[in-house]
Design a protein around this motif. Structure first.
Motif, short mmCIF file in Angstrom:
data_model
loop_
_atom_site.label_atom_id
_atom_site.label_comp_id
_atom_site.label_asym_id
_atom_site.label_seq_id
_atom_site.Cartn_x
_atom_site.Cartn_y
_atom_site.Cartn_z
N ILE A 55 0.84 -1.20 0.00
CA ILE A 55 0.00 0.00 0.00
C ILE A 55 0.87 1.25 0.00
CG2 ILE A 55 -1.64 1.35 1.37
CD1 ILE A 55 -2.93 -1.31 2.19
N MET A 110 -6.15 4.18 -2.79
CA MET A 110 -6.80 3.67 -1.58
C MET A 110 -8.04 2.85 -1.91
SD MET A 110 -6.11 6.96 0.84
CE MET A 110 -6.30 6.24 2.45
N LEU A 163 -10.53 0.69 0.19
CA LEU A 163 -11.16 1.82 0.89
C LEU A 163 -12.41 2.25 0.12
CD1 LEU A 163 -10.59 3.82 3.31
CD2 LEU A 163 -9.83 5.41 1.54
N TYR A 178 -13.43 0.32 5.19
CA TYR A 178 -12.38 -0.51 4.58
C TYR A 178 -12.88 -1.95 4.55
CZ TYR A 178 -8.01 -3.01 3.81
OH TYR A 178 -7.06 -3.84 3.31
#
Length: 195
Positions: A89, A131, A136, A178
């Motif tokens: 990430i 994200m 996300l 998430y």
């Protein structure tokens, strides 16, 4: 000899008589052998039980050690996987971070405010794409019915019609989930009808 004397002699002879097959102390040794066999088999049973108990204890200790090693290996692998996932990430966030650094390096004296604003919007979109690819999800709140599981009401404003009652008028701060888990509720202003 009188009659009494002969009877006493016979009784003494009977007392001194040895049973057949008992000469040379064999009777005593036979008895000991029979008793010895019984105690030998008891000792054998006891030692067999002790051997079995020792074997079971060793097996138990071996299994406990194997399980402990397995548990430590799983914990180590879980930690390594978490570090790897976080590293992936962060690696994806490096490019938007570089773009943000470029915007920060602009000279405000020579750069138009519109160009800075446009650059900041582009960086925000890049961040959101990265994200969202990681799982996300932004909570869509404005104009939606108020949901206390994903919205946090900061204040209320009057609603013009009864249909607008309990709907979100404005979003102060976006909320995010998430992979279905709420990270932060959307902080909102809620419309309330006075009637």
């Amino acid at each position: 000899m009188s009659e009494q004397d002969s009877t006493a002699a016979e009784g003494q002879a009977v007392e001194n008589e040895v049973p057949a097959g008992a000469d040379d102390g064999q009777g005593a040794s036979d008895g000991a052998a029979v008793g010895g066999d019984a105690s030998f088999s008891q000792a054998e049973t006891r030692s067999g039980g002790v051997d079995e108990l020792t074997t079971m204890r060793d097996r138990h200790l071996r299994l406990a050690a194997e399980f402990d090693n397995y548990r430590k290996r799983v914990e180590r692998e879980r930690s390594e996987n978490m570090v790897r996932a976080q590293a992936q990430i962060l690696e994806r966030l490096l490019e938007p971070l570089d773009d943000l650094a470029r915007i920060a390096d602009f000279d405000p004296a020579t750069t138009a405010a519109g160009a800075l604003h446009e650059g900041a919007e582009m960086v925000e979109k890049k961040f959101l794409r990265v994200m969202e690819a990681a799982g996300l999800e932004a909570i869509d709140a404005e104009g939606k019915p108020f949901d206390p599981t994903v919205h946090e009401a900061l204040t209320t404003v009057p609603a013009d019609t009864p249909e607008e009652d309990n709907t979100v008028a404005q979003v102060y701060q976006k909320g995010y989930r998430y992979k279905g888990v709420l990270l932060r509720p959307a902080r909102v202003v809620v419309k309330k009808h006075p009637g």
